[in-house]
Design an enzyme around this catalytic site. Structure first.
Site, PDB file in Angstrom:
ATOM      1  N   CYS A 141      -0.586   2.027  12.668  1.00 19.97           N
ATOM      2  CA  CYS A 141      -0.067   0.726  11.367  1.00 19.97           C
ATOM      3  C   CYS A 141      -0.368  -0.088  12.791  1.00 19.97           C
ATOM      4  CB  CYS A 141       1.485   0.863  11.081  1.00 19.97           C
ATOM      5  SG  CYS A 141       1.648  -0.206  10.095  1.00 19.97           S
TER       6      CYS A 141
ATOM      7  N   LYS B 228       7.684  -6.459   9.779  1.00 24.64           N
ATOM      8  CA  LYS B 228       6.866  -7.140   8.704  1.00 24.64           C
ATOM      9  C   LYS B 228       7.925  -8.241   7.867  1.00 24.64           C
ATOM     10  CE  LYS B 228       4.244  -4.656   6.359  1.00 24.64           C
ATOM     11  NZ  LYS B 228       3.016  -5.066   6.433  1.00 24.64           N
TER      12      LYS B 228
ATOM     13  N   THR C  51      -2.695   1.619   6.820  1.00 32.81           N
ATOM     14  CA  THR C  51      -2.258   2.855   4.846  1.00 32.81           C
ATOM     15  C   THR C  51      -3.628   2.012   4.525  1.00 32.81           C
ATOM     16  OG1 THR C  51      -0.589   2.277   5.452  1.00 32.81           O
ATOM     17  CG2 THR C  51      -0.913   3.499   3.725  1.00 32.81           C
TER      18      THR C  51
ATOM     19  N   ARG D   9       0.779  -0.921  -0.125  1.00 33.47           N
ATOM     20  CA  ARG D   9      -0.122  -0.268  -0.458  1.00 33.47           C
ATOM     21  C   ARG D   9       0.715   1.502   0.166  1.00 33.47           C
ATOM     22  NH1 ARG D   9      -0.277  -4.763   1.203  1.00 33.47           N
ATOM     23  NH2 ARG D   9       0.010  -4.878   3.669  1.00 33.47           N
TER      24      ARG D   9
ATOM     25  N   THR E 104       2.353   4.260   9.191  1.00 33.75           N
ATOM     26  CA  THR E 104       3.497   4.374   7.609  1.00 33.75           C
ATOM     27  C   THR E 104       3.199   5.601   7.118  1.00 33.75           C
ATOM     28  OG1 THR E 104       1.997   3.793   6.281  1.00 33.75           O
ATOM     29  CG2 THR E 104       3.106   2.262   7.448  1.00 33.75           C
TER      30      THR E 104
ATOM     31  N   CYS F 219      -5.735  -2.918   7.839  1.00 32.43           N
ATOM     32  CA  CYS F 219      -4.461  -1.954   7.699  1.00 32.43           C
ATOM     33  C   CYS F 219      -4.981  -0.933   7.309  1.00 32.43           C
ATOM     34  CB  CYS F 219      -4.293  -2.728   6.387  1.00 32.43           C
ATOM     35  SG  CYS F 219      -2.891  -1.765   5.213  1.00 32.43           S
TER      36      CYS F 219
END
Length: 237
Positions: free
Chosen positions: A197, A168, A88, A51, A128, A86
């Protein structure tokens, strides 16, 4: 037969964050047996394009078509409403919501509302770069008339490193770097930090960060999912 509402989960963004959201819903539901938990159908589309990379112009591969396809698939199965795990990806909230005839909950709005409900006056936004550049939380804070603070470029790069190179990647978060960022928020009179996030939500879990300062968007989404489904929310101790 009594029909409780079934939630469709647009997941895989990323996979571990989706797993954690599922765990939160289970853990935060007041239930004494299986049948009192929330009915969920989860799509874990891990191959959805990044994204942030798309939003900041580093990639031409849009995640929107993937998410809309999954939203329509879940609607066709018969879910009653949707959640998107999510933050974002909420950049696409309106387009996703308009693509189906069921509601997609708004994680951004719910999280800011929750922070205000906890009497926070100045919100530090941790998210993010894609989220920050599009002003998702900033615009919502303006709409809700609450003060906020966004990191400078140097500290924003540190947050991205923690999100992408640590969490991640399946590694432990650099907590020295994380705590330096929190000190910056406090120095700028923030009385809370929104973890905007889902990878940052995992840090709150693993490091047992205090609820008094950290407003976790994943937790807020889980709570609202439980309530929307018609199930009972477990009282927080």
């Amino acid at each position: 037969m009594k029909k409780e509402k079934t939630v469709g989960v647009l997941g895989g963004l990323g996979p571990m964050a989706t797993v954690y959201f599922y765990e939160l819903v289970v853990e935060m539901t007041e239930a004494s047996k299986d049948q009192e938990h929330v009915d969920m159908i989860v799509v874990n589309r891990a191959t959805t394009p990044d994204r942030t990379a798309y939003i900041v112009g580093e990639s031409d591969d849009s995640p929107l078509d993937y998410i809309v396809e999954d939203a329509k698939r879940l609607e066709s199965i018969g879910v009653d409403f949707l959640v998107l795990t999510c933050n974002t990806a909420h950049y696409f909230h309106k387009k996703i919501n308009d693509s189906v005839d069921i509601q997609l909950l708004n994680m951004i709005e719910e999280t800011v509302d929750y922070a205000i409900g906890q009497n926070h006056k100045k919100i530090g936004i941790l998210a993010t770069t894609g989220n920050i550049k599009t002003g998702l939380y900033q615009d919502m804070c303006k709409t809700k008339e609450v003060d906020y603070y966004v990191l400078d470029d140097e500290n924003q790069e540190k947050i991205m490193k923690i999100i992408y190179e640590d969490v991640k990647a399946g590694k432990a978060a650099d907590m020295n770097m994380f705590n330096e960022i929190i000190d910056v928020l406090k120095e700028n009179n923030c009385d809370c930090a929104i973890l905007g996030c889902t990878e940052l939500s995992l840090i709150k879990r693993d490091e047992k960060l205090p609820d008094e300062f950290f407003v976790d968007s994943s937790e807020v989404l889980a709570m609202n999912t439980i309530v929307k489904s018609g199930r009972k929310l477990k009282k927080r101790v």
